[in-house]
Scaffold this motif. Structure first.
Motif, PDB file in Angstrom:
ATOM      1  N   PHE A  44     -16.911 -41.865  11.179  1.00 13.90           N
ATOM      2  CA  PHE A  44     -16.538 -41.459  12.537  1.00 13.90           C
ATOM      3  C   PHE A  44     -15.428 -42.324  13.137  1.00 13.90           C
ATOM      4  O   PHE A  44     -14.426 -41.783  13.606  1.00 13.90           O
ATOM      5  CB  PHE A  44     -17.774 -41.393  13.444  1.00 13.90           C
ATOM      6  CG  PHE A  44     -18.671 -40.231  13.107  1.00 13.90           C
ATOM      7  CD1 PHE A  44     -18.473 -38.986  13.684  1.00 13.90           C
ATOM      8  CD2 PHE A  44     -19.697 -40.377  12.189  1.00 13.90           C
ATOM      9  CE1 PHE A  44     -19.288 -37.916  13.372  1.00 13.90           C
ATOM     10  CE2 PHE A  44     -20.519 -39.310  11.855  1.00 13.90           C
ATOM     11  CZ  PHE A  44     -20.313 -38.075  12.445  1.00 13.90           C
ATOM     12  N   TRP A  48     -11.679 -40.817  13.850  1.00 17.60           N
ATOM     13  CA  TRP A  48     -11.145 -40.758  15.216  1.00 17.60           C
ATOM     14  C   TRP A  48      -9.907 -41.619  15.386  1.00 17.60           C
ATOM     15  O   TRP A  48      -8.957 -41.220  16.066  1.00 17.60           O
ATOM     16  CB  TRP A  48     -12.224 -41.116  16.250  1.00 17.60           C
ATOM     17  CG  TRP A  48     -13.103 -39.935  16.520  1.00 17.60           C
ATOM     18  CD1 TRP A  48     -14.427 -39.823  16.267  1.00 17.60           C
ATOM     19  CD2 TRP A  48     -12.701 -38.680  17.074  1.00 17.60           C
ATOM     20  NE1 TRP A  48     -14.877 -38.574  16.627  1.00 17.60           N
ATOM     21  CE2 TRP A  48     -13.835 -37.849  17.129  1.00 17.60           C
ATOM     22  CE3 TRP A  48     -11.488 -38.165  17.530  1.00 17.60           C
ATOM     23  CZ2 TRP A  48     -13.798 -36.545  17.623  1.00 17.60           C
ATOM     24  CZ3 TRP A  48     -11.447 -36.864  18.021  1.00 17.60           C
ATOM     25  CH2 TRP A  48     -12.595 -36.067  18.067  1.00 17.60           C
ATOM     26  N   THR A  86     -18.518 -36.751  24.632  1.00 14.79           N
ATOM     27  CA  THR A  86     -19.370 -37.879  24.247  1.00 14.79           C
ATOM     28  C   THR A  86     -20.382 -38.259  25.331  1.00 14.79           C
ATOM     29  O   THR A  86     -21.564 -38.431  25.021  1.00 14.79           O
ATOM     30  CB  THR A  86     -18.509 -39.091  23.838  1.00 14.79           C
ATOM     31  OG1 THR A  86     -17.697 -38.702  22.723  1.00 14.79           O
ATOM     32  CG2 THR A  86     -19.359 -40.286  23.456  1.00 14.79           C
ATOM     33  N   ILE A 102     -17.652 -28.654  23.529  1.00 12.53           N
ATOM     34  CA  ILE A 102     -17.016 -28.746  22.211  1.00 12.53           C
ATOM     35  C   ILE A 102     -16.359 -27.415  21.846  1.00 12.53           C
ATOM     36  O   ILE A 102     -15.340 -27.395  21.140  1.00 12.53           O
ATOM     37  CB  ILE A 102     -17.995 -29.245  21.125  1.00 12.53           C
ATOM     38  CG1 ILE A 102     -17.193 -29.840  19.957  1.00 12.53           C
ATOM     39  CG2 ILE A 102     -18.938 -28.156  20.663  1.00 12.53           C
ATOM     40  CD1 ILE A 102     -17.992 -30.705  19.014  1.00 12.53           C
ATOM     41  N   TRP A 133     -11.631 -31.532  11.890  1.00 14.65           N
ATOM     42  CA  TRP A 133     -12.702 -32.433  12.321  1.00 14.65           C
ATOM     43  C   TRP A 133     -13.520 -31.812  13.455  1.00 14.65           C
ATOM     44  O   TRP A 133     -14.755 -31.883  13.442  1.00 14.65           O
ATOM     45  CB  TRP A 133     -12.107 -33.770  12.739  1.00 14.65           C
ATOM     46  CG  TRP A 133     -13.137 -34.810  13.063  1.00 14.65           C
ATOM     47  CD1 TRP A 133     -13.482 -35.260  14.301  1.00 14.65           C
ATOM     48  CD2 TRP A 133     -13.959 -35.525  12.144  1.00 14.65           C
ATOM     49  NE1 TRP A 133     -14.454 -36.214  14.203  1.00 14.65           N
ATOM     50  CE2 TRP A 133     -14.775 -36.402  12.884  1.00 14.65           C
ATOM     51  CE3 TRP A 133     -14.081 -35.510  10.754  1.00 14.65           C
ATOM     52  CZ2 TRP A 133     -15.700 -37.252  12.295  1.00 14.65           C
ATOM     53  CZ3 TRP A 133     -15.002 -36.373  10.174  1.00 14.65           C
ATOM     54  CH2 TRP A 133     -15.802 -37.225  10.929  1.00 14.65           C
ATOM     55  N   VAL A 134     -12.863 -31.200  14.426  1.00 14.30           N
ATOM     56  CA  VAL A 134     -13.594 -30.591  15.542  1.00 14.30           C
ATOM     57  C   VAL A 134     -14.361 -29.356  15.069  1.00 14.30           C
ATOM     58  O   VAL A 134     -15.434 -29.054  15.595  1.00 14.30           O
ATOM     59  CB  VAL A 134     -12.657 -30.272  16.725  1.00 14.30           C
ATOM     60  CG1 VAL A 134     -13.370 -29.513  17.824  1.00 14.30           C
ATOM     61  CG2 VAL A 134     -12.091 -31.569  17.301  1.00 14.30           C
ATOM     62  N   ALA A 137     -17.398 -30.876  13.616  1.00 12.43           N
ATOM     63  CA  ALA A 137     -18.222 -31.402  14.708  1.00 12.43           C
ATOM     64  C   ALA A 137     -18.919 -30.277  15.470  1.00 12.43           C
ATOM     65  O   ALA A 137     -20.072 -30.433  15.898  1.00 12.43           O
ATOM     66  CB  ALA A 137     -17.364 -32.232  15.654  1.00 12.43           C
ATOM     67  N   THR A 138     -18.247 -29.151  15.630  1.00  7.67           N
ATOM     68  CA  THR A 138     -18.861 -28.009  16.309  1.00  7.67           C
ATOM     69  C   THR A 138     -20.017 -27.464  15.481  1.00  7.67           C
ATOM     70  O   THR A 138     -21.110 -27.214  16.014  1.00  7.67           O
ATOM     71  CB  THR A 138     -17.813 -26.906  16.570  1.00  7.67           C
ATOM     72  OG1 THR A 138     -16.750 -27.468  17.355  1.00  7.67           O
ATOM     73  CG2 THR A 138     -18.425 -25.718  17.289  1.00  7.67           C
ATOM     74  N   LEU A 140     -21.700 -29.122  13.306  1.00  5.35           N
ATOM     75  CA  LEU A 140     -22.724 -30.163  13.341  1.00  5.35           C
ATOM     76  C   LEU A 140     -23.516 -30.097  14.645  1.00  5.35           C
ATOM     77  O   LEU A 140     -24.746 -30.213  14.647  1.00  5.35           O
ATOM     78  CB  LEU A 140     -22.078 -31.537  13.165  1.00  5.35           C
ATOM     79  CG  LEU A 140     -23.007 -32.739  13.134  1.00  5.35           C
ATOM     80  CD1 LEU A 140     -24.033 -32.615  12.020  1.00  5.35           C
ATOM     81  CD2 LEU A 140     -22.194 -34.017  12.960  1.00  5.35           C
ATOM     82  N   SER A 141     -22.839 -29.879  15.757  1.00  4.23           N
ATOM     83  CA  SER A 141     -23.529 -29.771  17.051  1.00  4.23           C
ATOM     84  C   SER A 141     -24.491 -28.583  17.055  1.00  4.23           C
ATOM     85  O   SER A 141     -25.627 -28.700  17.530  1.00  4.23           O
ATOM     86  CB  SER A 141     -22.515 -29.614  18.185  1.00  4.23           C
ATOM     87  OG  SER A 141     -21.781 -30.790  18.357  1.00  4.23           O
TER      88      SER A 141
END
Length: 159
Positions: A44, A48, A86, A102, A133-134, A137-138, A140-141
Motif C-alpha cells: 500500500f 500510493w 480513508t 470510492i 489501483w483504484v 481497491a473498489t 476490495l471494498s
C-alpha cells in the motif's frame, strides 16, 4: 515540465495522503474478514507513493497547456475523493458509506485518465496505474462489505 508546478501537485497529493497517517488501518482492519487476493500491507505505501509521484507529474505536464480546464477540474475532484475515502473507511469504519466515495473516485480517475490523454500522452499514461489501483481497491471494498456484513461503524458517542 515546470518543476514548481510538480512541487505544488506533489504537495497536494501528499496532503491528501496524510489521511492515511491520520487514520491508519490498525487492529480494527486486521480483524476484518478479507478476500484471499488482498494485497500485502507493505504494498500500500509503495503503490500510493508511486501513484502520487505519477499523478503529480501528470498534473504538472497538463497544468500549463491550453484547454486543460476539464483535466484540471477532474484532477482536483479525484484528489478530494482520494483524501475523503480513508477517513470514512478507516476512521469512521463505514464500509458501506465509503463505497459511493470510492465509486466517485474511480469515475474521477477515469475522467482524469481520458482528459489527460487528450492533452498529453505521457500525462494520460501516468494515470493508468492509478486507475488500475483504484479498480482493485473498489473491488476490495465491495468484497470487504460482503465478507463483513455485520460490521458496525465507529460509535462516535462512545468517544
Amino acid at each position: 515540465m515546470d518543476f514548481m508546478l510538480f512541487a505544488l501537485f506533489l504537495a497536494a497529493t501528499f496532503g491528501a495522503g496524510t489521511t492515511g497517517a491520520l487514520f491508519p488501518p490498525g487492529p480494527w482492519y486486521e480483524g476484518l474478514n478479507k478476500p484471499t487476493w488482498v494485497p500485502p500491507n507493505w504494498l500500500f505505501p509503495v503503490a500510493w507513493t508511486s501513484i502520487y509521484l505519477l499523478i503529480s507529474f501528470a498534473g504538472a505536464r497538463v497544468a500549463g497547456l491550453d484547454g486543460n480546464g476539464y483535466a484540471m477540474a477532474f484532477w482536483s475532484v479525484q484528489i478530494a475523493f482520494n483524501a475523503l475515502w480513508t477517513p470514512v473507511f478507516f476512521g469512521l469504519r463505514r464500509l458501506k458509506g465509503s463505497l459511493p466515495i470510492i465509486g466517485a473516485l474511480w469515475l474521477a480517475v477515469l475522467s482524469c485518465t481520458i482528459t489527460h490523454f487528450q492533452l498529453d500522452f505521457w500525462a494520460g499514461l501516468a494515470f493508468v496505474p492509478y486507475l488500475v489501483w483504484v479498480t482493485v481497491a473498489t473491488a476490495l471494498s465491495i468484497a470487504m462489505i460482503r465478507l463483513n456484513p455485520n460490521q458496525k461503524p465507529l460509535d462516535l458517542n462512545a468517544i
